[in-house]
Design a protein around this motif. Structure first.
Motif, PDB file in Angstrom:
ATOM      1  N   LEU A  65       0.949  -1.275   0.074  1.00  0.00           N
ATOM      2  CA  LEU A  65       0.260  -0.155   0.253  1.00  0.00           C
ATOM      3  C   LEU A  65       1.197   1.158   0.323  1.00  0.00           C
ATOM      4  N   ARG A  66       1.013   1.899  -1.296  1.00  0.00           N
ATOM      5  CA  ARG A  66       0.876   2.895  -0.692  1.00  0.00           C
ATOM      6  C   ARG A  66       0.693   4.475  -0.646  1.00  0.00           C
ATOM      7  N   HIS A  67      -1.317   4.763  -0.750  1.00  0.00           N
ATOM      8  CA  HIS A  67      -1.686   5.586  -0.498  1.00  0.00           C
ATOM      9  C   HIS A  67      -2.502   5.838   0.469  1.00  0.00           C
ATOM     10  N   PHE A  68      -3.327   6.418   1.216  1.00  0.00           N
ATOM     11  CA  PHE A  68      -4.207   6.305   2.124  1.00  0.00           C
ATOM     12  C   PHE A  68      -5.415   7.235   1.928  1.00  0.00           C
ATOM     13  N   ALA A  69      -6.312   6.897   1.388  1.00  0.00           N
ATOM     14  CA  ALA A  69      -7.627   7.926   1.270  1.00  0.00           C
ATOM     15  C   ALA A  69      -8.558   8.338   1.040  1.00  0.00           C
ATOM     16  N   THR A  70      -9.207   9.499   1.092  1.00  0.00           N
ATOM     17  CA  THR A  70     -10.880   9.115   1.346  1.00  0.00           C
ATOM     18  C   THR A  70     -11.749   9.035   0.124  1.00  0.00           C
ATOM     19  N   ARG A 125      -6.843  13.461   1.636  1.00  0.00           N
ATOM     20  CA  ARG A 125      -5.481  12.424   1.270  1.00  0.00           C
ATOM     21  C   ARG A 125      -4.212  12.046   2.359  1.00  0.00           C
ATOM     22  N   TYR A 126      -4.306  10.804   3.238  1.00  0.00           N
ATOM     23  CA  TYR A 126      -3.667  10.939   4.157  1.00  0.00           C
ATOM     24  C   TYR A 126      -2.416  10.979   3.971  1.00  0.00           C
ATOM     25  N   GLY A 184      -5.289  16.247   9.386  1.00  0.00           N
ATOM     26  CA  GLY A 184      -4.380  16.229   9.061  1.00  0.00           C
ATOM     27  C   GLY A 184      -4.281  15.893   6.991  1.00  0.00           C
ATOM     28  N   ALA A 185      -5.309  16.104   7.243  1.00  0.00           N
ATOM     29  CA  ALA A 185      -5.745  15.407   5.563  1.00  0.00           C
ATOM     30  C   ALA A 185      -4.803  16.382   4.750  1.00  0.00           C
ATOM     31  N   ILE A 186      -4.801  15.855   3.066  1.00  0.00           N
ATOM     32  CA  ILE A 186      -4.354  16.492   1.888  1.00  0.00           C
ATOM     33  C   ILE A 186      -6.062  16.310   1.685  1.00  0.00           C
ATOM     34  N   LEU A 187      -6.509  17.736   0.674  1.00  0.00           N
ATOM     35  CA  LEU A 187      -7.500  18.081   0.424  1.00  0.00           C
ATOM     36  C   LEU A 187      -6.748  17.479  -1.019  1.00  0.00           C
ATOM     37  N   GLU A 188      -7.304  15.939  -1.490  1.00  0.00           N
ATOM     38  CA  GLU A 188      -6.514  16.113  -2.910  1.00  0.00           C
ATOM     39  C   GLU A 188      -6.929  15.677  -4.078  1.00  0.00           C
ATOM     40  N   ARG A 189      -8.320  15.573  -4.269  1.00  0.00           N
ATOM     41  CA  ARG A 189      -8.649  15.855  -5.784  1.00  0.00           C
ATOM     42  C   ARG A 189     -10.622  16.096  -5.894  1.00  0.00           C
ATOM     43  N   ILE A 190     -11.125  16.591  -6.760  1.00  0.00           N
ATOM     44  CA  ILE A 190     -11.984  16.814  -6.122  1.00  0.00           C
ATOM     45  C   ILE A 190     -12.649  15.663  -7.649  1.00  0.00           C
TER      46      ILE A 190
END
Lengths: 460, 460, 460, 460
Positions: free
Chosen positions: C291-296, C423-424, C395-401
């Motif tokens: 696993l490389r990415h953790f996102a909602t 994204r975390y 602490g998440a990043i607003l990654e994509r809409i």
């Protein structure tokens, strides 16, 4: 989950991913399935056998039906023992020379037995072998040659599923979903219609117990469903009604065993039903000291067929006239409703063309002929009815016959709606068992015994 | 406690107290032990067999030694197969007629196998049978006739203790005392002196794993003790010192397997050491990603004996002159200290009459002759040294020879204090195993290989 | 079932049946509910309190709605502290005299807190108190006087459900049915339609984790559902499709958190979402090293409402003209399809009367206005959107809409089908959290940052 | 190990190793311990608090004794509530305005309570806080100012260790060594001399039960040791003799509670002994239906001191003359052996200079004066003897007084070798408890009652 530890999951992954320790050598990857099997038998117990066993099982699983048949035939033809060697060893054998016995046992054992033992080392190997036998059994009727393969598999499975290795476990709504799902799949006596139905069957006034094997921790090998009731139930519908109100188990005085199922077809012929029932009796008695009675509510799976045979006079011991005599007192009523002079013929007719008002007419003669069927109709040395044979051999008492107890289509078709209570009295179980097994004597409740002695036995 | 549920304890009680369901009939209570055995074999699988099996096992346990011997002899003489029947079945056997095979297998199987299977159904039956075999093995040297009984028991136990049924479990200070106690009892390589010693061996920088069978949930069948170290350990004392400081396992780069023990004598000849080692490698690798090396610190249990034989010229392949040549460069020093001109004789002398100052003189020649012993001294097709044979067949590398590694009295007497690191490199395990098993080729570290090729191989 | 031992079930039975040790005295049986409560508070910690507590909870459960209200009012009015006593203690209080503090704390604590603590001793007391608070919360809007009772209950529950007492547990198809059933009941974000749907969500390429409290072992207090995917998912439908093919988790590079649910309304305001998410990150990272990415994949639950307000000019900071400027480049296309000159009005119009061909026209401006909504629309010091507020504070990043990411009726109505990937990145979590909490700075992916700085920030 | 999952161990490792999610920020690393505490209180519940809490606990643990004292003083002086704010809130408080109560409770709660709650979130936080309180209690006698800190810690611990969260667990030889080890450490009544002694105390005819808290799964908070006997034991030695033969528990009719121990000093003043005893009664009754009697064999820990006081006339209610009267009938014999005319003085003399032949002389008067001591000597409203106070308040019956029951040095010194059987009759427990608590009436066995009424009560 008991039985599947994190370590084991890791091991699965290890094997899946082909980590160094367990991976197949390249040359092995080229081999035929039978070739891999030979290689596995020939090897000397190294750890890499696990990978080899796994590979064989996976390849087998991936075969299409005809290739599986071919593989089984190869097992039958090429993995059996050698007659000449056997004869030599048999001739050399002397009971006072252990080495000759060891040699004899060695040469007589079909190499496929050793193959199966080694396949069992693979992760989930036991499960795979049980499934393999299922598929083998499907082919057996058409390919009797496979009987030897089946004999070997069955021999091993019987040894591995020795009662000493089984665990009794209560199954309830706290059990893992993966187990409950199987309960639904395997329940064949009174099918479970869905999760809501299942949930009702596992409520506070129900009990369910199964035997589990440590190598198949998610498989109930055999399980029994129990309803806790006040008084002995005479009808099945309330016991399996998903909408039935939940009673307080504390006030129950009776445990009704209303369904027993073997789960794995691959274990056919390896039976533990008697152990299960008696251990469950102990469990329930310990948990609920108010329980006084333990009884089944059981179908008569061959009653419709048996009655047919009785009434057409096919059963040597019980010609139609004798049966008519047994039913003598009902003759007038039966004739009035059916037009048949012979009570036997009348019953068959009425059962086939029954109207609502016939029910009360039929009740008594139906009960009496069911008693005759249960008590007198034989198959070899035991009862013609397999459920009766099972419970009576277990030491149960033929307690009560209930007409209109299962009015489902299936209950009608199979048992003309009749069901039986077999009662287990811990005090009598051993004596009843002995009497039945040695002398064929059936333990009956006082009222059935009276009925039997007066109307049926008198006829003999 | 996993594996011994409340239900099972109740069952024990039930059986103990002779509750109705499981009690022995009065007539059975009168029977002889062999009579009970015959009765058990003859019965048809009823639940009361459990009580019968239990009774037999309890009575056996209560016998004195000579009565046990008598019972074993009865098993050998009266519970074997019938030669005539076997011969008939062997002659009738044809591979394309499954029924003849089934018949043959049936008549050839000694009835005592079925007896043992039924005894296994008793509570703790498996455990009782393992103990029974222990007592049988004790008698075997004097009574070879019992070999057939042993063959049957071993056959069954090997089937039941199939690798597929074993579970790897970590053992630590959180394990049940009943298990830890057994660890202490069974540790024979580096005995555990008490609970404090045990506790140190289960501290954070140690690991212990065992195989368990579900029917013996409190018995580690085989277990391995591991120390997590920085660098490969060359001495045993620090690894088993109860006072040693506890290191942080996170910084360990090496897992040292310093003790492997089989626990149950009753399972002699049924081995799972190779499976254990390799599965533990996987476990440790998954738990501690910093681990880079997996190695043993092993004794040379026959080194003292082997050296004796080498130096008196008893080993055909390696006459004393050849050995002297191997040790040529040390001759002067050895002679100066021992007075013997032959280095071989000098070494033996010094090892027997060693003073403190001899240690440095002996170190190098001792290492070299140990290498010769390990690499060249054969027993049949494998190494004369059983530990070397085990690890090399498992695919290990002969990594390093450590003199003065075990200076305990036992280490001196058995191995002249020498110990070996066998290293397991997951990448090479399969290839090493193959090379050793097929061609007898030993995988060695680069430096041992150089030493071997220069000084030992050159001699051949 | 972990947490509900046989002993505990016995205890239930004991209490149920009123065995001697725990039974209520006859005089107690006559008391009013409030009377029993007073009695419980007054008693001195004896074991019989358990029976008393149980009686109170059972009686409360049996009350009708209006009697429950009356009971809550009694708790508010009669089980509070005494103002005069408090004032005296407050005046006497000095920090350097511990006894005055002890006294002050004693008199200030409402007696109902002690009542709740004693009720908690009953079997399943904690569960009953959580349910009691549910019912209290239902009444709170109409009866603000109950606020004091709620404050006391919440205070205790927050203390008892301290993060230190919670356990993370994986939930899968091996979990008890009683737990899975609750998962179905509590999943509110993407409702589960039945057992088949549930099963898919617990398949090999899915993960589910929940926090459990030891006193409620069958209740997942909060749980998160995760899909293991290749690449970051932009649409919800494939993640919750019961028919979706099962992927091999080994090849997944991304963990998609697609649903987080609080289960127990009675714990409202006591939150552990942030702890859960971060612990699950650790778990997944340890289990699946690929696993490389953790996102909602998260909804914007107030987007539709917020957009409405933005476009009617209700938001002071962002008058309609500014928004029109942000959408300037899309004006022509939007006007052509909607007839509205103002892009803002056009978007609202199109979202309400959208035809299939409008989709491509809307995509870009919808995404941009969603970014504006997320990044700029405030509620106090945090985001107007509660989900954004939660993840960004974590602490998440607003990654994509993602537009058209949730085309269900609910997704359209609430979020105009837009969903967001937060994204975390474990490396940035702490820094992002600090920046957001201290300065309101939102961490964005590079492309969103560029978009934001060019088109939105420029407007300010 | 139940309660410490693999996941939790991983979490430990995570925290240990300072992985990204949980690591401390660099600036935090510079802070003073009190500074970190302030920071923790000020933060808003983020996940990184776990790392902060952990850091604080670790640093505290690393402090030397004087720095710990200083830290406690800081907690007392700087983490208390503000008197002025409190007074304002107290004045504003009105019971019908919930917001004023919420505000009052908020300002009155010492900030250190919130600190402790947040510290509890660290891995093993609860355990660390219990240990912290131990160290606080050590300082309390010398630093009464710390009383406020202790009050806060105790308040929280009492809430967290609510009976509703405790689990009764049987402890036996199958328990984890880590738990057993603690049993040995905490047993203070009849110390355990080693593993062999321990093992005997956990044999088949012994039982041991403890209360455990889920956050301290390896700590028996309180535990009771029970011997299963035939008849009520009158002497302690056979019950704790490691060499005593093991009896069959099935034939036991009495459960002797011979040792109850509180384990954690840090939980002083938070008591669950009464709950434990009564739950164990239920357990034993369910497991062993043959048990008829439940009794203790208890010391009289203040008898020696009390007798001293009685006989020097220090006890107002019981001047020496009255005591002499009670012992009147033994005067001659006592005088003959001791030379003292006053029986009271004679007894004290003989107990101090006792020879072997005095034993029989002393037995009866010693028993009678023990009865007087138990029944009449008061401390406030309850018994002077704390063990009597405990059991009688629990509803036990003063059943029998046994002289020469504990002849160990400690038993002699403390109790002049006398021990008491307190008997628990489930039928009477509630009534006895009420009578004792309300009226100070002691339930006695018939013979003790007669003895008391005739010889002691008559004196009053």
């Amino acid at each position: 989950m008991p039985g599947v530890t994190w370590l084991e999951r890791i091991m699965d992954t290890v094997a899946d991913r082909g980590r160094e320790l367990l991976r197949l050598r390249d040359d092995e990857a080229q081999d035929s399935l039978a070739g891999l099997c030979r290689r596995l038998i020939a090897s000397r117990g190294e750890a890499s056998n696990i990978a080899l066993a796994r590979e064989i099982l996976q390849r087998f699983e991936g075969l299409d039906e005809s290739d599986k048949t071919a593989f089984f035939l190869t097992l039958a033809e090429e993995f059996g023992p050698d007659p000449e060697t056997i004869r030599a060893a048999a001739n050399a054998f002397r009971n006072d020379q252990p080495a000759t016995l060891v040699e004899l046992l060695k040469v007589v054992e079909p190499p496929r037995q050793d193959l199966f033992r080694r396949l069992n080392m693979a992760p989930h190997g036991t499960s795979a072998l049980v499934k393999m036998r299922e598929q083998l059994l499907d082919r057996l009727p058409d390919l009797p040659l496979l009987g030897s393969v089946d004999a070997d598999l069955k021999h091993l499975l019987a040894s591995w599923f020795n009662r000493g290795f089984l665990r009794l476990q209560a199954i309830d709504w706290r059990s893992p979903a993966v187990v409950l799902e199987k309960l639904m799949r395997y329940e064949a006596v009174h099918p479970i219609t869905g999760w809501d139905d299942l949930r009702r069957r596992l409520s506070e006034d129900r009990r369910c117990f199964g035997f589990f094997h440590p190598a198949l921790p998610e498989e109930p090998l055999i399980f029994v469903e129990v309803a806790l009731t006040q008084g002995m139930a005479a009808e099945i519908a309330p016991l399996i009604d998903p909408e039935a109100a939940i009673a307080d188990p504390y006030f129950a005085d009776t445990a009704m065993f209303y369904s027993i199922n073997n789960a794995l077809r691959g274990l056919r012929g390896i039976s533990f039903g008697n152990f299960l029932l008696k251990q469950v009796l102990s469990e329930l008695g310990a948990e609920l000291p108010n329980l006084r009675h333990f009884a089944t509510l059981s179908p008569l799976p061959r009653f419709a067929r048996g009655l047919q045979r009785l009434c057409v006079g096919e059963v040597a011991d019980w010609p139609v006239e004798k049966i008519d005599n047994v039913l003598d007192e009902y003759q007038d009523a039966l004739q009035a409703h059916s037009g048949h002079a012979s009570p036997c013929a009348a019953i068959v007719h009425l059962l086939q063309h029954r109207s609502a008002e016939d029910a009360s007419i039929l009740a008594e003669p139906l009960a009496r002929i069911a008693l005759l069927y249960l008590a007198e109709l034989k198959q070899g040395e035991t009862c013609f009815d397999p459920v009766a044979a099972f419970h009576l051999a277990n030491g149960a008492i033929l307690e009560r016959i209930n007409v209109y107890a299962d009015v489902s289509a299936h209950g009608e078709a199979q048992s003309h709606s009749v069901m039986v209570n077999y009662r287990y009295d811990p005090e009598q179980v051993v004596a009843n068992h002995e009497a039945f097994v040695r002398d064929g004597r059936i333990a009956m409740s006082r009222s059935l015994r009276r009925e039997h002695d007066k109307h049926i036995k008198a006829e003999r």
